[in-house]
Design a protein around this motif. Structure first.
Motif, PDB file in Angstrom:
ATOM      1  N   SER A  16       1.309  -1.014  -0.316  1.00  0.00           N
ATOM      2  CA  SER A  16      -0.157   0.049  -0.280  1.00  0.00           C
ATOM      3  C   SER A  16       1.004   0.849   0.341  1.00  0.00           C
ATOM      4  O   SER A  16       2.446   1.276   0.227  1.00  0.00           O
ATOM      5  CB  SER A  16      -0.887   0.031   1.187  1.00  0.00           C
ATOM      6  OG  SER A  16      -1.589   0.956   1.336  1.00  0.00           O
ATOM      7  N   SER A  88      -1.087  -1.400   8.182  1.00  0.00           N
ATOM      8  CA  SER A  88      -1.440  -0.032   9.619  1.00  0.00           C
ATOM      9  C   SER A  88      -0.650  -1.008  10.610  1.00  0.00           C
ATOM     10  O   SER A  88       0.215  -0.782  11.525  1.00  0.00           O
ATOM     11  CB  SER A  88      -2.610   0.028  10.014  1.00  0.00           C
ATOM     12  OG  SER A  88      -3.513   1.025   9.187  1.00  0.00           O
ATOM     13  N   ASP A 160      -6.100   0.322   7.908  1.00  0.00           N
ATOM     14  CA  ASP A 160      -5.343   1.080   7.015  1.00  0.00           C
ATOM     15  C   ASP A 160      -6.185   2.074   6.697  1.00  0.00           C
ATOM     16  O   ASP A 160      -5.346   3.535   6.284  1.00  0.00           O
ATOM     17  CB  ASP A 160      -5.314   0.136   5.213  1.00  0.00           C
ATOM     18  CG  ASP A 160      -4.188  -0.763   5.734  1.00  0.00           C
ATOM     19  OD1 ASP A 160      -3.143  -1.064   6.861  1.00  0.00           O
ATOM     20  OD2 ASP A 160      -4.100  -1.239   4.877  1.00  0.00           O
TER      21      ASP A 160
END
Length: 211
Positions: A16, A88, A160
């Motif tokens: 990401s 995350s 996220d």
């Protein structure tokens, strides 16, 4: 106390981006890629921590000490299937493993062209900014740094989306660097042979933040 942020190389979870071209998330599984990125991180002479998977742990340990490798297992879903941790979760694990750092400079492991000096420049910006990112030719890129004051929020990122909200909440500083590698993530090291090498920086419009 010496000001010395830690570089966190993210080699676990689905790919990401904080900033940069949007692409489909994917799982890093290229040991050569990880090693190439790690060499750049180590060359910065900043402390380095690798967040990775069991499959890539041997590659990480070939370049950094075992204490500097955090291994994330797959996550078991309610239906019994396994999934890789999200971005995350990887950031939270890295920050949590170095709670006393002066800050954290987050570098995706599929960006082996980011120069050591770029890592140092972003790290130094954290002396006065809560969030800092590398910027080349007017485009936001990687790495992205977080100051120590954000520790409690970084280690409790639930998903996220929370990471995106965190970056959006704090004023961020773009650190101008002469480093086109801040914009380039690769599918494999073979991609290097296909990259154009223009004599100067390309005329590219700024890309809006994804985080």
């Amino acid at each position: 106390m010496t000001f010395c942020p830690t570089v966190i190389v993210l080699a676990a979870g689905r790919g990401s981006r904080f900033y940069g071209p949007q692409r489909a998330p994917r799982q890093l599984d290229d040991a050569d890629m990880l090693e190439a990125t790690l060499r750049q991180a180590v060359a910065s002479e900043l402390p380095v921590l690798v967040v990775t998977t069991p499959a890539l742990e041997p590659s990480a340990r070939s370049l950094v000490a075992a204490r500097d490798v955090a291994v994330l297992p797959d996550v078991k879903l309610p239906d019994g299937s396994l999934a890789t941790p999200g971005l995350s979760a990887s950031i939270a694990a890295g920050v949590g493993a170095r709670p006393d750092a002066s800050g954290w400079v987050v570098l995706p492991a599929d960006m082996p062209l980011v120069q050591p000096g770029t890592l140092v420049a972003v790290a130094q910006a954290l002396r006065v900014h809560a969030v800092a990112y590398a910027q080349h030719a007017g485009r936001r890129g990687h790495p992205v740094g977080f100051a120590a004051e954000l520790y409690s929020e970084l280690v409790q990122l639930p998903d996220d989306s929370a990471a995106r909200r965190l970056v959006a909440r704090y004023p961020s500083c773009g650190v101008d660097v002469d480093d086109p590698g801040t914009q380039l993530d690769l599918e494999s090291l073979q991609d290097l042979h296909a990259l154009p090498l223009p004599p100067g920086p390309p005329a590219l419009a700024p890309v809006p933040p994804l985080f």
